[in-house]
Design a protein around this motif. Structure first.
Motif, PDB file in Angstrom:
ATOM      1  N   ALA A  14       0.813  -1.214   0.000  1.00 39.52           N
ATOM      2  CA  ALA A  14       0.000   0.000   0.000  1.00 39.52           C
ATOM      3  C   ALA A  14       0.849   1.268   0.000  1.00 39.52           C
ATOM      4  N   ILE A  15       0.346   2.257  -0.739  1.00 35.77           N
ATOM      5  CA  ILE A  15       1.008   3.561  -0.813  1.00 35.77           C
ATOM      6  C   ILE A  15       0.092   4.589  -0.167  1.00 35.77           C
ATOM      7  N   THR A  16       0.522   5.188   0.929  1.00 46.58           N
ATOM      8  CA  THR A  16      -0.305   6.159   1.651  1.00 46.58           C
ATOM      9  C   THR A  16      -0.242   7.525   0.976  1.00 46.58           C
ATOM     10  N   LYS A  17      -1.264   8.313   1.241  1.00 47.99           N
ATOM     11  CA  LYS A  17      -1.378   9.671   0.680  1.00 47.99           C
ATOM     12  C   LYS A  17      -1.255   9.656  -0.836  1.00 47.99           C
ATOM     13  N   LEU A  18      -1.821   8.626  -1.451  1.00 46.70           N
ATOM     14  CA  LEU A  18      -1.724   8.463  -2.906  1.00 46.70           C
ATOM     15  C   LEU A  18      -2.384   9.619  -3.642  1.00 46.70           C
ATOM     16  N   GLY A  19      -3.574  10.019  -3.169  1.00 46.28           N
ATOM     17  CA  GLY A  19      -4.335  11.034  -3.883  1.00 46.28           C
ATOM     18  C   GLY A  19      -3.654  12.380  -3.966  1.00 46.28           C
ATOM     19  N   GLU A  20      -3.223  12.897  -2.826  1.00 43.38           N
ATOM     20  CA  GLU A  20      -2.674  14.247  -2.813  1.00 43.38           C
ATOM     21  C   GLU A  20      -1.270  14.319  -3.409  1.00 43.38           C
ATOM     22  N   LYS A  21      -0.567  13.200  -3.421  1.00 42.87           N
ATOM     23  CA  LYS A  21       0.821  13.244  -3.861  1.00 42.87           C
ATOM     24  C   LYS A  21       1.032  12.771  -5.297  1.00 42.87           C
ATOM     25  N   TYR A  22       0.277  11.730  -5.738  1.00 38.89           N
ATOM     26  CA  TYR A  22       0.583  11.096  -7.018  1.00 38.89           C
ATOM     27  C   TYR A  22      -0.510  11.216  -8.090  1.00 38.89           C
ATOM     28  N   ILE A  23      -1.775  11.261  -7.690  1.00 37.76           N
ATOM     29  CA  ILE A  23      -2.869  11.178  -8.650  1.00 37.76           C
ATOM     30  C   ILE A  23      -2.830  12.287  -9.712  1.00 37.76           C
ATOM     31  N   PRO A  24      -2.565  13.553  -9.370  1.00 35.61           N
ATOM     32  CA  PRO A  24      -2.521  14.584 -10.423  1.00 35.61           C
ATOM     33  C   PRO A  24      -1.515  14.265 -11.526  1.00 35.61           C
ATOM     34  N   ASN A  25      -0.342  13.746 -11.170  1.00 30.00           N
ATOM     35  CA  ASN A  25       0.650  13.401 -12.179  1.00 30.00           C
ATOM     36  C   ASN A  25       0.230  12.185 -12.994  1.00 30.00           C
ATOM     37  N   ILE A  26      -0.410  11.206 -12.338  1.00 32.00           N
ATOM     38  CA  ILE A  26      -0.911  10.032 -13.060  1.00 32.00           C
ATOM     39  C   ILE A  26      -1.987  10.456 -14.047  1.00 32.00           C
ATOM     40  N   GLN A  27      -2.874  11.345 -13.611  1.00 31.05           N
ATOM     41  CA  GLN A  27      -3.927  11.828 -14.501  1.00 31.05           C
ATOM     42  C   GLN A  27      -3.328  12.512 -15.730  1.00 31.05           C
ATOM     43  N   GLU A  28      -2.282  13.269 -15.527  1.00 28.87           N
ATOM     44  CA  GLU A  28      -1.643  13.964 -16.649  1.00 28.87           C
ATOM     45  C   GLU A  28      -1.021  12.964 -17.622  1.00 28.87           C
ATOM     46  N   ARG A  29      -0.423  11.890 -17.104  1.00 28.84           N
ATOM     47  CA  ARG A  29       0.200  10.880 -17.969  1.00 28.84           C
ATOM     48  C   ARG A  29      -0.839  10.091 -18.773  1.00 28.84           C
TER      49      ARG A  29
END
Length: 253
Positions: A14-29
């Motif tokens: 599990a990766i904590t704080k996934l939304g605030e840290k990683y999701i915007p960059n994943i959405q862009e990719r």
């Protein structure tokens, strides 16, 4: 062909704080091919270990969905899994290529360390045409009781089988009825556009094939996950060919 829904999933530590840290960059990719985006909170009941003295609690788990323009394929990202799903399945080779390309982009952001589970699941809708019957499509051993000879209506029944495979566990569920319910309960909340519908009153069967490998923290690489999915698919395909009749196989092919 009877395939109406397919998913491939890889789970990881599990990766904590996934939304605030990683999701915007994943959405862009993913935006170019999967421009649809939604953030969903899934409510699940956490059942405590028996004898622990704790009570069951409702837990809210975040889920981020990225879908294509037609909303027939896309990725689901949670804190411990990546799932690729589609209602527009063509071939396994094309499906794996789409999965691999998307997972590679997500991995570039998450830097996943360990794989804990790899799974592949197919949902097939089998509907005989007029003046046909299910026994023309699937092996007679799956059809169970001859309810049409016992009651006034065909009723409903389900067969479940679980077996070990060369690469994990294979779970087969076969449900037959005349309702308009198609998807299994645990997949009923998927948001993709369905590929087919079923008119109420027509005999039908749902074949749910779930094949997965549980892993003890294997190092994550896209290539390793692809290899495992390919092996899972090989066994799943063999099982499907055993379940359906030659009549059905020739008709769908």
């Amino acid at each position: 062909a009877p395939v109406i829904y397919v998913l491939a999933q890889v789970r990881f530590s599990a990766i904590t704080k996934l939304g605030e840290k990683y999701i915007p960059n994943i959405q862009e990719r993913l935006r170019g091919e999967y421009p649809r985006f939604q953030h969903i909170q899934i409510q699940e009941v956490a059942v405590p270990v028996e004898g622990s003295g704790q009570v069951a609690q409702v837990v809210s788990n975040p889920r981020w969905e990225f879908s294509d323009r037609s909303n027939r394929a896309g990725f689901i990202v949670t804190e411990n899994a990546i799932t690729y799903q589609t209602t527009n399945y063509t071939t396994f080779e094309e499906f794996l290529e789409k999965f691999s390309a998307g997972v590679a982009k997500i991995h570039e952001e998450l830097h996943i360390a360990l794989t804990t589970r790899v799974g592949l699941r197919y949902i097939d809708l089998i509907v005989p045409e007029e003046r046909e019957s299910l026994d023309q499509y699937v092996t007679e051993r799956l059809l169970g009781f001859p309810l049409h000879d016992i009651g006034r209506e065909p009723g409903q029944q389900q067969t479940v089988a679980v077996t070990k495979s060369t690469d994990g566990m294979l779970v087969l569920r076969f449900r037959q009825d005349q309702s308009d319910v198609i998807m299994p309960g645990d997949l009923a909340d998927h948001t993709l556009v369905p590929s087919r519908s079923h008119p109420v009153g027509r005999p039908k069967a749902i074949l749910d094939t779930d094949h997965y490998s549980l892993l003890d923290g294997v190092e994550f690489t896209v290539e390793d996950v692809n290899d495992r999915l390919a092996r899972l698919h090989e066994v799943t395909s063999d099982a499907f060919k055993i379940i359906v009749t030659e009549y059905a196989w020739n008709k769908w092919r």
